[in-house]
Design a protein around this motif. Structure first.
Motif, PDB file in Angstrom:
ATOM      1  N   THR A 224       9.356  -5.707 -11.875  1.00  0.00           N
ATOM      2  CA  THR A 224       9.832  -5.368 -10.533  1.00  0.00           C
ATOM      3  C   THR A 224       8.665  -4.831  -9.710  1.00  0.00           C
ATOM      4  O   THR A 224       7.512  -4.885 -10.147  1.00  0.00           O
ATOM      5  CB  THR A 224      10.988  -4.347 -10.618  1.00  0.00           C
ATOM      6  OG1 THR A 224      11.568  -4.171  -9.311  1.00  0.00           O
ATOM      7  CG2 THR A 224      10.530  -3.007 -11.165  1.00  0.00           C
ATOM      8  N   ALA A 225       8.947  -4.320  -8.524  1.00  0.00           N
ATOM      9  CA  ALA A 225       7.906  -3.734  -7.680  1.00  0.00           C
ATOM     10  C   ALA A 225       7.645  -2.294  -8.105  1.00  0.00           C
ATOM     11  O   ALA A 225       8.559  -1.579  -8.519  1.00  0.00           O
ATOM     12  CB  ALA A 225       8.335  -3.768  -6.215  1.00  0.00           C
TER      13      ALA A 225
ATOM     14  N   VAL B  56       5.730 -11.182  -7.187  1.00  0.00           N
ATOM     15  CA  VAL B  56       6.786 -10.168  -7.123  1.00  0.00           C
ATOM     16  C   VAL B  56       6.894  -9.686  -5.681  1.00  0.00           C
ATOM     17  O   VAL B  56       5.881  -9.319  -5.068  1.00  0.00           O
ATOM     18  CB  VAL B  56       6.480  -8.980  -8.066  1.00  0.00           C
ATOM     19  CG1 VAL B  56       7.510  -7.876  -7.896  1.00  0.00           C
ATOM     20  CG2 VAL B  56       6.449  -9.452  -9.514  1.00  0.00           C
TER      21      VAL B  56
ATOM     22  N   CYS C 288       9.653   0.556  -6.584  1.00  0.00           N
ATOM     23  CA  CYS C 288      11.064   0.687  -6.968  1.00  0.00           C
ATOM     24  C   CYS C 288      11.258   1.725  -8.067  1.00  0.00           C
ATOM     25  O   CYS C 288      12.392   2.024  -8.446  1.00  0.00           O
ATOM     26  CB  CYS C 288      11.606  -0.660  -7.450  1.00  0.00           C
ATOM     27  SG  CYS C 288      11.740  -1.902  -6.139  1.00  0.00           S
TER      28      CYS C 288
ATOM     29  N   SER D  19      13.256  -6.044  -2.839  1.00  0.00           N
ATOM     30  CA  SER D  19      11.990  -5.594  -3.429  1.00  0.00           C
ATOM     31  C   SER D  19      12.024  -5.773  -4.939  1.00  0.00           C
ATOM     32  O   SER D  19      13.007  -5.425  -5.589  1.00  0.00           O
ATOM     33  CB  SER D  19      11.745  -4.126  -3.104  1.00  0.00           C
ATOM     34  OG  SER D  19      11.518  -3.939  -1.737  1.00  0.00           O
ATOM     35  N   GLY D  20      10.945  -6.300  -5.488  1.00  0.00           N
ATOM     36  CA  GLY D  20      10.883  -6.539  -6.931  1.00  0.00           C
ATOM     37  C   GLY D  20      11.400  -7.888  -7.353  1.00  0.00           C
ATOM     38  O   GLY D  20      11.276  -8.271  -8.527  1.00  0.00           O
TER      39      GLY D  20
ATOM     40  N   CYS E 253      16.977  -2.347  -5.963  1.00  0.00           N
ATOM     41  CA  CYS E 253      15.870  -3.287  -5.862  1.00  0.00           C
ATOM     42  C   CYS E 253      16.317  -4.483  -6.698  1.00  0.00           C
ATOM     43  O   CYS E 253      17.477  -4.552  -7.112  1.00  0.00           O
ATOM     44  CB  CYS E 253      14.573  -2.696  -6.421  1.00  0.00           C
ATOM     45  SG  CYS E 253      13.689  -1.553  -5.330  1.00  0.00           S
TER      46      CYS E 253
ATOM     47  N   GLY F  91      14.974  -7.265 -10.006  1.00  0.00           N
ATOM     48  CA  GLY F  91      14.010  -7.366 -11.097  1.00  0.00           C
ATOM     49  C   GLY F  91      14.359  -8.494 -12.047  1.00  0.00           C
ATOM     50  O   GLY F  91      15.428  -9.106 -11.954  1.00  0.00           O
TER      51      GLY F  91
ATOM     52  N   ASN G  64       7.412  -7.550  -2.404  1.00  0.00           N
ATOM     53  CA  ASN G  64       7.138  -6.174  -1.999  1.00  0.00           C
ATOM     54  C   ASN G  64       8.007  -5.737  -0.828  1.00  0.00           C
ATOM     55  O   ASN G  64       8.713  -4.727  -0.887  1.00  0.00           O
ATOM     56  CB  ASN G  64       5.662  -6.021  -1.640  1.00  0.00           C
ATOM     57  CG  ASN G  64       5.362  -4.752  -0.872  1.00  0.00           C
ATOM     58  OD1 ASN G  64       5.284  -4.790   0.358  1.00  0.00           O
ATOM     59  ND2 ASN G  64       5.207  -3.638  -1.569  1.00  0.00           N
TER      60      ASN G  64
END
Length: 333
Positions: free
Chosen positions: A52-53, A177, A56, A163-164, A40, A42, A179
């Motif tokens: 982050t998400a 953030v 994750c 993601s994140g 992911c 971040g 997704n």
């Protein structure tokens, strides 16, 4: 003539923006060393947190990869809001990351038509490079005001592993953030994520500290550097920063001030060019001129007594001690 036209067409295809930014426009990781990957993407906050998400979290056991190497994760704290469905998580690292660059957070909400940058690592594995895409925000729905939806407009699209990733506005501030993504050919919609505006209180309560670069440098010959920091404290905080080693706080808007949550202020740090430390609070520290050790000057020999500081008197003492030893041997023999 035909050969020239064919060559021109090939060059046009190879340099097409579609190919060049399929996974985003390339970024130099060292210049964005607060971004990390873990299958992911971040962002480092407050030295040892990763934004982050939430989904994750399954990757946390493998740690996060920074531009300087791997750091393990101590704990994962996910947003559990019952009012909004926010796919946002914070990971606490076992040790602070070395970051010269940081990205500040914004309280503001994303507006319709706003251009948003998404910076991520694509597939997030191996040597996948850091890149960004830019997309346009469309109006939120009444049912999900906490979600931002982005539409592609020819400047890149997100793929798996993004993601994140942070959503940043034209001022370079984090406003969301990422997704998930996936191009909808009919509408052009590609990405959706959580608006940071709806998670601001949770972020402050979880971190409750300063957001700051962990490394800063002055000129090697000495001088000063201005460092920007952001308060991610749950309440207002009074500056109590201290300096040690070859570092002195000489000014800045933070010094002696009462700082409110999400406010950004500065410290001016002076140094002779060697390593020092600025302690913001507790274990929150900024290393100034990391690894620059002041050279040790050897003692200057005394021209009258010779090197070593003992001089001729020291040599006479050695001769006397040697003679005394011989006399004792004879007496015992």
């Amino acid at each position: 003539m035909k050969k020239s036209l064919i060559s021109l067409a090939l060059i046009s295809v190879v340099s097409s923006p579609v190919f060049a930014i399929q996974n985003g426009t390339a970024l130099t990781w060292a210049e964005h060393d607060d971004l990390v990957k873990m299958n992911c993407s971040g962002t480092i906050l407050a030295g040892n947190w990763v934004l982050t998400a939430k989904h994750c979290g399954k990757n946390s056991s493998s740690g996060v990869t920074t531009v300087n190497g791997l750091i393990n994760v101590e704990s994962v704290i996910n947003n559990t809001s019952t009012d909004y469905a926010l796919d946002i998580g914070l990971w606490k690292l076992t040790t602070p990351a070395n970051t010269k660059n940081i990205t500040f957070l914004s309280l503001r909400n994303i507006e319709e038509g706003e251009r948003i940058r998404i910076s991520g690592f694509g597939a997030g594995v191996g040597t996948q490079a850091l890149a960004y895409a830019e997309e346009i925000a469309i109006p939120p729905t009444e049912a999900r005001p906490e979600w931002v939806t982005l539409k592609i407009d020819g400047k890149g699209n997100t793929i798996g592993g993004d993601s994140g990733a942070p959503y940043t506005d034209l001022n370079g501030l984090i406003v969301g953030v990422h997704n998930s993504g996936g191009v909808d050919a009919e509408t052009g919609i590609n990405a959706q994520g959580a608006r940071l505006h709806y998670a601001k209180d949770w972020i402050l309560e979880t971190i409750n500290g300063w957001h700051f670069p962990t490394i800063a440098n002055t000129p090697t010959s000495g001088g000063s550097v201005t460092i920007e920091v952001q308060s991610l404290h749950a309440d207002s905080v009074i500056d109590n920063a201290t300096a040690s080693g070859d570092a002195t706080i000489t000014g800045g808007t933070c010094s002696g001030a009462t700082v409110q949550p999400f406010d950004i202020c500065t410290y001016t740090i002076s140094s002779n060019g060697y390593e020092g430390t600025v302690t913001l609070d507790g274990e929150q520290k900024i290393t100034i001129n990391k690894g620059r050790t002041k050279p040790v000057t050897p003692p200057t020999p005394d021209p009258e007594t010779g090197s070593g500081g003992g001089g001729s008197l020291g040599f006479v003492s050695l001769i006397a001690a040697f003679g005394l030893g011989l006399m004792r041997r004879k007496a015992n023999g």
